[in-house]
Motif scaffolding. Structure first.
Motif: not given
Ligand SMILES: NC(=O)c1ccc[n+]([C@@H]2O[C@H](COP(=O)([O-])OP(=O)(O)OC[C@H]3O[C@@H](n4cnc5c(N)ncnc54)[C@H](O)[C@@H]3O)[C@@H](O)[C@H]2O)c1
Length: 256
Positions: A20, A41, A159, A194
């Motif tokens: 994702s 994932d 977080y 996302t």
């Molecule tokens: N989207 C944002 O605005 C944002 C901002 C700051 C940081 N982040 C960080 O960036 C990274 C990616 O985020 P995103 O927005 O693409 O999120 P997302 O939710 O779209 O994707 C995260 C993926 O991680 C997988 N996942 C969750 N727990 C898991 C586990 N225990 N084992 C294996 N896979 C697991 C989920 O199934 C998902 O496919 C994350 O670490 C998030 O914390 C996101």
């Protein structure tokens, strides 16, 4: 110049959270650059969809289902990657989960879950993969932290604390692995469009509507997963060989 074995090793990337968002975009970008990509994932169908998209674009990919908090599952996933693709040269740790809660209502389980997934998961996968990089004499590790670790986040103390740990892990590992040919860097996304961000927006977690929120940003919009993936690709490239222990904000100018 790199030797033959390290050239082979550095073609293979493992991306956690590859099913994702920014993990998926990173998989697609690295595959476009000629890397074979292992898409890890906990969401098997998400991982399969990413791998399928890579196959359809003519690339090489393998979907592996694993929970990054479970060391036995991580070990099995890495063994599967070894058997199907070979030694891993690039690791992108994008797996993560969000949770919003006022500080006084975060319970012990909420706290532990945030640390398990967002910090210990990263440790588990990194420790399983670094032997490949060290023995190949070449490696690139790219970790996802968050702007919340830079600025603080009132309703995400757990977080943001876990993500702060990622910054310290990145800097420490950069020192530990640099002499062995492995760079370690981190990306701190701001608000990137996302599924995770959409869950927060749709769940009413921001005080303003998203259009009003981003209107105050120097670049007044949300970021795209592809923009984060571009930063991943740079850190993962040969060109970034003298860059390690660094934190790069992909945030439209909202934090320095
Ligand atoms: N989207 C944002 O605005 C944002 C901002 C700051 C940081 N982040 C960080 O960036 C990274 C990616 O985020 P995103 O927005 O693409 O999120 P997302 O939710 O779209 O994707 C995260 C993926 O991680 C997988 N996942 C969750 N727990 C898991 C586990 N225990 N084992 C294996 N896979 C697991 C989920 O199934 C998902 O496919 C994350 O670490 C998030 O914390 C996101």
């Amino acid at each position: 110049m790199t030797g033959t074995s390290s050239v082979t090793a550095n073609r293979i990337a493992l991306v956690t959270g590859g099913g994702s968002g920014m993990g998926r975009a990173s998989c697609l970008r690295l595959a476009r650059e000629g890397r074979a990509v292992a898409v890890l994932d906990i969401d098997e169908s998400g991982a399969n969809e990413t791998a399928q998209a890579i196959h359809e674009a003519g690339g090489k990919a393998l979907a592996v289902a694993a929970d990054v908090t479970q060391r036995d599952q991580v070990a099995r996933a890495v063994a599967e990657v070894h058997a199907e693709l070979g030694a891993i040269g690039i690791l992108v740790n994008s797996a993560g989960m969000e949770h919003f809660s006022p500080f006084d209502t975060i319970d012990r389980d909420d706290w532990q879950r945030m640390l398990d997934v967002n910090l210990t998961g990263n440790f588990n996968v990194t420790q399983a993969v670094t032997p490949d990089m060290v023995s190949g004499g070449w490696g690139r590790i790219v970790n996802f932290t968050s702007i919340s670790a830079q600025t603080g986040a009132a309703n995400m103390v757990h977080y943001a604390s876990a993500k702060g740990g990622i910054i310290a892990m990145t800097r420490s590992l950069a020192q530990a692995l640099g002499p062995r040919g492995v760079t370690v860097n981190a990306i701190a996304p701001g608000l990137i469009d996302t599924p995770m961000a959409r869950r927060a927006i749709d769940g009413g977690q921001f005080s303003l509507a998203v259009e009003q929120l981003v209107a105050h940003y120097p670049i007044p919009r949300m970021g795209t997963p592809e923009e984060a993936a571009a930063a991943v690709a740079f850190f993962a490239s040969e060109d970034a060989g003298y860059i390690t222990g660094q934190l790069l904000g992909v945030n439209g100018g909202t934090a320095a």
